[in-house]
Design an enzyme around this catalytic site. Structure first.
Site, mmCIF file in Angstrom:
data_model
loop_
_atom_site.group_PDB
_atom_site.id
_atom_site.type_symbol
_atom_site.label_atom_id
_atom_site.label_comp_id
_atom_site.label_asym_id
_atom_site.label_seq_id
_atom_site.Cartn_x
_atom_site.Cartn_y
_atom_site.Cartn_z
ATOM 1 N N THR A 128 -17.726 10.621 -29.524
ATOM 2 C CA THR A 128 -17.139 11.911 -29.899
ATOM 3 C C THR A 128 -17.687 13.015 -29.009
ATOM 4 O O THR A 128 -16.925 13.763 -28.380
ATOM 5 C CB THR A 128 -17.441 12.237 -31.379
ATOM 6 O OG1 THR A 128 -17.033 11.134 -32.180
ATOM 7 C CG2 THR A 128 -16.729 13.505 -31.819
ATOM 8 N N ASP A 140 -24.026 9.204 -32.604
ATOM 9 C CA ASP A 140 -24.065 7.797 -33.002
ATOM 10 C C ASP A 140 -23.730 6.955 -31.757
ATOM 11 O O ASP A 140 -24.592 6.758 -30.911
ATOM 12 C CB ASP A 140 -23.078 7.615 -34.158
ATOM 13 C CG ASP A 140 -23.134 6.248 -34.793
ATOM 14 O OD1 ASP A 140 -24.223 5.672 -34.860
ATOM 15 O OD2 ASP A 140 -22.081 5.750 -35.237
HETATM 16 P P1 5GP Z 1 -19.990 8.862 -32.444
HETATM 17 O O1 5GP Z 1 -18.719 9.286 -31.802
HETATM 18 O O2 5GP Z 1 -21.237 9.376 -31.776
HETATM 19 O O3 5GP Z 1 -20.049 7.389 -32.701
HETATM 20 O O4 5GP Z 1 -19.960 9.411 -33.917
HETATM 21 C C1 5GP Z 1 -20.055 10.690 -34.186
HETATM 22 C C2 5GP Z 1 -19.471 11.008 -35.546
HETATM 23 O O5 5GP Z 1 -19.464 9.876 -36.445
HETATM 24 C C3 5GP Z 1 -20.337 12.047 -36.162
HETATM 25 O O6 5GP Z 1 -19.931 13.338 -35.781
HETATM 26 C C4 5GP Z 1 -20.139 11.754 -37.634
HETATM 27 O O7 5GP Z 1 -18.993 12.442 -38.088
HETATM 28 C C5 5GP Z 1 -19.887 10.265 -37.714
HETATM 29 N N1 5GP Z 1 -21.142 9.560 -38.057
HETATM 30 C C6 5GP Z 1 -21.898 8.785 -37.271
HETATM 31 N N2 5GP Z 1 -22.988 8.331 -37.910
HETATM 32 C C7 5GP Z 1 -22.913 8.831 -39.166
HETATM 33 C C8 5GP Z 1 -23.759 8.732 -40.323
HETATM 34 O O8 5GP Z 1 -24.817 8.084 -40.360
HETATM 35 N N3 5GP Z 1 -23.348 9.412 -41.425
HETATM 36 C C9 5GP Z 1 -22.194 10.141 -41.451
HETATM 37 N N4 5GP Z 1 -21.896 10.757 -42.595
HETATM 38 N N5 5GP Z 1 -21.391 10.264 -40.384
HETATM 39 C C10 5GP Z 1 -21.745 9.615 -39.248
#
Ligand code: 5GP
Ligand code: MG
Length: 177
Positions: free
Chosen positions: A108, A104
């Site tokens: 993370t 996203d």
């Molecule tokens: P980032 O650190 O890339 O913003 O987010 C990663 C984490 O956010 C993913 O591993 C997931 O747990 C959560 N996440 C991001 N987008 C979504 C989504 O559309 N649906 C869900 N269920 N979790 C998401």
């Protein structure tokens, strides 16, 4: 939790894509990783279902490690990621593939890669089932991506809405109540 009436990605689409990714991983790592094998570092909890299916499509010798990361909402603008579980064995000199449910903002996965780099693996790459490139804040690219999607909140196949819906075999979009 209200989900889209029909899935964004069907179980059959996931099955075919995961099988394809498995073949790509074998093509890259079967000789490279050698007898020592490849290590999947799975990002919990979302990556669990994807990694289990992906592993069954990989013939290269494989081991599993897990990381659990939590990003705190209040400090999210700082991209503050805290690890509640780390790999138990050293990854030094190993070929490592990080398995993530969805990329996203990229914070993370980026924090996980930084954590693992400190172990000096022989190679370190990222495999994400889903990618939302339009949401990226931390520049990061996955070597393997299952599906690139628009900016939807998705649920199913490991992805939760308040811990619900992870077990669904398809991927749905969350609809506003
Ligand atoms: P980032 O650190 O890339 O913003 O987010 C990663 C984490 O956010 C993913 O591993 C997931 O747990 C959560 N996440 C991001 N987008 C979504 C989504 O559309 N649906 C869900 N269920 N979790 C998401
Ligand atoms: Mg999550």
């Amino acid at each position: 939790m209200r989900l889209s009436p029909s899935p964004l990605i069907s179980a059959e689409q996931i099955r075919q894509r995961v099988a394809h990714l498995g073949r790509q991983i074998d093509a890259e790592y079967s000789s490279l990783a050698g007898e020592d094998g490849l290590i999947f570092v799975v990002i919990l909890t979302g990556g669990l279902f994807f990694s289990a299916d992906l592993a069954r499509n990989v013939n290269t010798p494989l081991r599993f490690e897990f990381v659990a990361a939590r990003s705190y909402e209040k400090t999210q603008s700082n991209g503050h990621v805290v690890f509640t579980h780390r790999p138990e064995r050293s990854l030094e000199g190993k070929h490592v593939l990080v398995i993530e449910d969805i990329l996203d903002t990229g914070r993370t996965a980026s924090a996980v890669l930084d954590l693992l780099k400190a172990d000096k693996p022989a190679s370190l790459a990222l495999c994400a089932l889903l990618d939302k490139p339009s949401r990226r804040i931390t520049p990061i690219q996955a070597k393997y991506v299952g599906f690139s999607i628009d900016d939807h909140f998705v649920v199913g196949y490991g992805l939760d809405y308040e811990q619900q819906g992870r077990h669904l075999p398809e991927i749905f979009t969350l609809e506003r109540e």
